[in-house]
Write an enzyme that holds these catalytic residues in place. Structure first.
Site, PDB file in Angstrom:
ATOM      1  N   GLU A  83      -6.835  -0.777  12.034  1.00 16.86           N
ATOM      2  CA  GLU A  83      -5.845   0.340  12.504  1.00 16.86           C
ATOM      3  C   GLU A  83      -5.511   1.458  11.656  1.00 16.86           C
ATOM      4  OE1 GLU A  83      -3.186  -3.581  14.141  1.00 16.86           O
ATOM      5  OE2 GLU A  83      -2.548  -2.504  12.574  1.00 16.86           O
TER       6      GLU A  83
ATOM      7  N   LYS B  27      -3.200   3.993   9.380  1.00 17.66           N
ATOM      8  CA  LYS B  27      -1.945   3.557   8.780  1.00 17.66           C
ATOM      9  C   LYS B  27      -1.010   4.793   8.963  1.00 17.66           C
ATOM     10  CE  LYS B  27      -0.205   1.988   4.312  1.00 17.66           C
ATOM     11  NZ  LYS B  27       1.143   2.963   4.394  1.00 17.66           N
TER      12      LYS B  27
ATOM     13  N   ARG C 231       8.795   1.627   8.478  1.00 18.10           N
ATOM     14  CA  ARG C 231       8.513   0.390   9.332  1.00 18.10           C
ATOM     15  C   ARG C 231       9.757   0.183  10.259  1.00 18.10           C
ATOM     16  NH1 ARG C 231       5.151  -3.967   7.103  1.00 18.10           N
ATOM     17  NH2 ARG C 231       4.934  -5.596   8.820  1.00 18.10           N
TER      18      ARG C 231
ATOM     19  N   LYS D 203      -4.364  -1.908   2.755  1.00 20.90           N
ATOM     20  CA  LYS D 203      -4.256  -0.585   3.068  1.00 20.90           C
ATOM     21  C   LYS D 203      -5.210   0.237   2.287  1.00 20.90           C
ATOM     22  CE  LYS D 203      -0.411  -0.450  -0.153  1.00 20.90           C
ATOM     23  NZ  LYS D 203       1.060  -0.293  -0.717  1.00 20.90           N
TER      24      LYS D 203
HETATM   25  P1  ATP Z   1       3.015   2.766   1.396  1.00 21.85           P
HETATM   26  O1  ATP Z   1       3.649   3.094   0.205  1.00 21.85           O
HETATM   27  O2  ATP Z   1       1.426   2.528   1.248  1.00 21.85           O
HETATM   28  O3  ATP Z   1       3.502   2.893   2.870  1.00 21.85           O
HETATM   29  P2  ATP Z   1       4.578   0.269   1.533  1.00 21.85           P
HETATM   30  O4  ATP Z   1       4.858  -0.482   0.028  1.00 21.85           O
HETATM   31  O5  ATP Z   1       5.638   0.661   2.050  1.00 21.85           O
HETATM   32  O6  ATP Z   1       3.145   0.878   1.348  1.00 21.85           O
HETATM   33  P3  ATP Z   1       2.667  -1.778   2.371  1.00 21.85           P
HETATM   34  O7  ATP Z   1       2.974  -3.217   2.710  1.00 21.85           O
HETATM   35  O8  ATP Z   1       2.149  -1.922   1.014  1.00 21.85           O
HETATM   36  O9  ATP Z   1       4.032  -1.123   2.159  1.00 21.85           O
HETATM   37  O10 ATP Z   1       1.766  -1.115   2.981  1.00 21.85           O
HETATM   38  C1  ATP Z   1       1.811  -1.520   4.660  1.00 21.85           C
HETATM   39  C2  ATP Z   1       3.050  -0.313   5.267  1.00 21.85           C
HETATM   40  O11 ATP Z   1       2.344   0.524   5.825  1.00 21.85           O
HETATM   41  C3  ATP Z   1       3.799  -1.027   6.229  1.00 21.85           C
HETATM   42  O12 ATP Z   1       5.134  -1.555   5.498  1.00 21.85           O
HETATM   43  C4  ATP Z   1       4.254  -0.109   7.358  1.00 21.85           C
HETATM   44  O13 ATP Z   1       5.480   0.381   6.992  1.00 21.85           O
HETATM   45  C5  ATP Z   1       3.189   0.856   7.055  1.00 21.85           C
HETATM   46  N1  ATP Z   1       2.205   0.839   8.329  1.00 21.85           N
HETATM   47  C6  ATP Z   1       1.713   2.077   8.765  1.00 21.85           C
HETATM   48  N2  ATP Z   1       0.669   1.665   9.869  1.00 21.85           N
HETATM   49  C7  ATP Z   1       0.738   0.202   9.838  1.00 21.85           C
HETATM   50  C8  ATP Z   1      -0.271  -0.541  10.642  1.00 21.85           C
HETATM   51  N3  ATP Z   1      -1.094  -0.340  11.610  1.00 21.85           N
HETATM   52  N4  ATP Z   1      -0.046  -1.879  10.111  1.00 21.85           N
HETATM   53  C9  ATP Z   1       0.821  -2.219   9.257  1.00 21.85           C
HETATM   54  N5  ATP Z   1       1.709  -1.333   8.674  1.00 21.85           N
HETATM   55  C10 ATP Z   1       1.390  -0.148   8.922  1.00 21.85           C
END
Ligand code: ATP
Length: 551
Positions: A247, A249, A254, A416
């Site tokens: 998918e 990103k 979130r 990711k």
């Molecule tokens: P990052 O700083 O890279 O955004 P993070 O620490 O916020 O990462 P991670 O769990 O490491 O969180 O990375 C996944 C995050 O990416 C999710 O928390 C969500 O907010 C975001 N995201 C964006 N697109 C998607 C998707 N298609 N599926 C899941 N999460 C997604």
């Protein structure tokens, strides 16, 4: 129950390196804990006073904490500073000074502190608001510290600073509860996943363990989101899963959205309810029949994705909501379905959840389903990655189509993948006044990572790069969490986590960490991350080695 019983176990758990012993010690304490107190004891053992579904935080300014300590013992500011510098944590410092120095006022209440008293005083400190609340919070804290023994004072202060550090992770608490009440740890974990409340689950484990299996999701109560690991490259996704689900990103925030009949509630990752600030999203979701919980990402969007910073102006906004909804259009991309009409879907494979989602949501102006591609072909995935970047998304998510949804877990079922420009999540430990028009603003930040001994170690200093209004806002914030002033620099509580972009990691003798970042710039402040979640020196080294490989 006396607070002493809890703090003694805390010390014993801290003193042993054996995981089995840690679990046994806590299990024993939990067995002795009266049922009605189990939630509070569990929360205090975690160092967080509230269940996960609550956005409530225990916040008291550093200066209030410092003043409260100074006001109970005969100690000068310099002596307390010396004790603090010796340990690097105020909890241990207060234990030392209260042991060595007589208290100013001998408490009239000679009764030892109970867990109930301590817990309710701390909750009061967390929830007091409005005028005069700083003074009232400080008064409650002073009273509490005055009544406590040195070891209790240490425990209380550590709870407040969020610096428990006794090697007792949440997963160990789950095991201790299971052991204490002879329940299956997997059953207990699942119960916790659906309820987001370890206290409630512990109580049930003791009172009616058979009911743990029957627990269901409470609509309108936020769940802890499933998190992703980092993929080094596209191939890694294929190495891990035979066929992978890709998918885009999306680079936003979130959101989990709950709908129960007509009622829609929207939560951020930190369990903050933001429904009120997103009326157009709520309206679109309300039109979808059924009761459900979906997982999603919200981004600023006007013909194409816009800068993440714009979102900040929308989320949590209480006033002029409609005006900002027009000014900053947003779109929500839904990528998971966790609950549908009474059924929890965590144990259904992702692909099955995705198919159900497809039948549930009719795309609307503000709510769409995230596209996915299911493939075994690296070439196809590479095209999608390029497409994602061309369209202005952050990269790709690579997911195991057979995986279950595991709330709160960062695992390898979701990966990711971002392009080479690297980022690190680092914590601000010092801020400095700038020059010229920034002379009165704290515009230069020093960032730290965590070394192998778990200490914060500086790695880069950078001009904040934030907009003027944000710098002004952050200046006030940093003043509120300042621990010490050294010339034009304030040493601050390590609370603000920032995603820092950079071009390259270099070896450097400038900092003790041994590394420095080239061309650092702030991508965004990560209010959703705590100091425990920052990137460590291991990650820095991993990126450094990878860069060398690529070069
Ligand atoms: P990052 O700083 O890279 O955004 P993070 O620490 O916020 O990462 P991670 O769990 O490491 O969180 O990375 C996944 C995050 O990416 C999710 O928390 C969500 O907010 C975001 N995201 C964006 N697109 C998607 C998707 N298609 N599926 C899941 N999460 C997604």
């Amino acid at each position: 129950m006396l607070l002493r019983e809890l703090t003694e176990i805390y010390e014993q758990v801290r003193a042993t390196s054996s995981t089995r012993e840690k679990i046994a010690l806590v299990a024993d304490l939990l067995r002795k804990t009266p049922s009605e107190l189990l939630p509070q004891v569990c929360y205090m053992l975690r160092g967080r006073l509230f269940p996960d579904y609550s956005a409530q935080e225990l916040q008291i300014g550093w200066s209030s904490l410092w003043d409260a300590v100074c006001s109970i013992v005969h100690i000068s500011d310099d002596d307390l500073k010396a004790a603090y510098n010796r340990f690097g944590d105020l909890g241990s410092a207060i234990e030392l000074v209260v042991t060595e120095k007589p208290k100013i006022t001998v408490s009239l209440v000679s009764e030892p502190l109970t867990v109930e008293e301590c817990y309710s005083a701390l909750v009061k400190i967390a929830t007091l608001g409005g005028k005069d609340s700083t003074r009232r919070k400080r008064a409650i804290l002073t009273g509490l510290l005055n009544q406590s023994t040195p070891a209790e004072a240490k425990f209380i202060v550590k709870t407040i600073t969020g610096d428990m550090r006794y090697g007792f992770k949440h997963s160990l608490l789950e095991e201790a509860i299971a052991q204490a009440f002879s329940v299956d740890v997997d059953v207990l974990r699942k119960a916790y996943m659906v309820r987001s409340d370890i206290g409630e689950v512990a109580q049930l484990a003791k009172e009616e363990p058979a009911k743990l299996k029957e627990l269901t999701i409470v609509l309108g109560r936020p769940l802890r989101p499933m998190l992703a690991d980092t993929a080094e490259n596209l191939e890694e996704g294929f190495r891990r899963f035979d066929t992978a689900l890709f998918e885009y990103k999306y680079d936003g925030a979130r959101l989990s959205m709950h709908k129960r009949n007509e009622r829609v509630t929207v939560f951020t990752r930190e369990a903050d309810e933001v429904s009120q600030s997103l009326p157009e999203i709520v309206a679109d979701i309300r039109k979808i029949p059924h009761s459900f919980i979906v997982d999603s990402e919200i981004i600023p969007f006007e013909h194409s994705p816009k800068a993440f910073q714009e979102l900040i102006k929308r989320l949590r906004r209480k006033y002029r909501v409609d005006e900002f909804a027009r000014k900053i259009p947003v779109k929500v991309y839904v990528f998971d379905l966790l609950y549908l009409d009474g059924e929890t879907l965590f144990d259904k494979p992702l692909l099955a959840r995705r198919k159900l989602l497809q039948t549930l949501i009719e795309p609307s102006e503000h709510v769409e389903i995230a596209n996915y591609v299911l493939t075994k072909s690296a070439a196809e995935a590479r095209i999608m990655f390029q497409e994602a970047l061309d369209l202005g998304y952050e990269g790709l998510m690579i997911k195991n189509p057979q995986s279950y949804y595991t709330p709160g877990k960062r695992g390898s079922e979701w990966l990711k993948l971002k392009p080479e420009a690297e980022t690190l999540d680092l914590v601000v430990i010092a801020v400095e006044y700038g020059h010229g028009k920034r002379a009165h603003q704290l515009s230069d930040y020093t960032f730290a990572t965590r070394d192998r001994e778990d200490n914060l170690t500086p790695i880069v200093k950078a001009f904040s790069g934030l907009k003027d209004a944000e710098i002004a806002e952050m200046t006030e914030y940093f003043k509120g969490i300042a621990r010490e002033q050294r010339g034009r620099t304030l040493i601050v509580e390590p609370r603000v986590v920032v995603e820092v972009k950079f071009d390259e990691i270099q070896k450097s003798s400038l900092y003790e960490s041994g590394y420095a970042l080239r061309f650092p710039r702030i991508k965004r402040i990560r209010w959703d991350l705590s100091v425990d979640e920052i990137d460590t020196i291991e990650t820095v080294e991993r990126i450094f080695k990878r860069q060398k490989r690529v070069a």
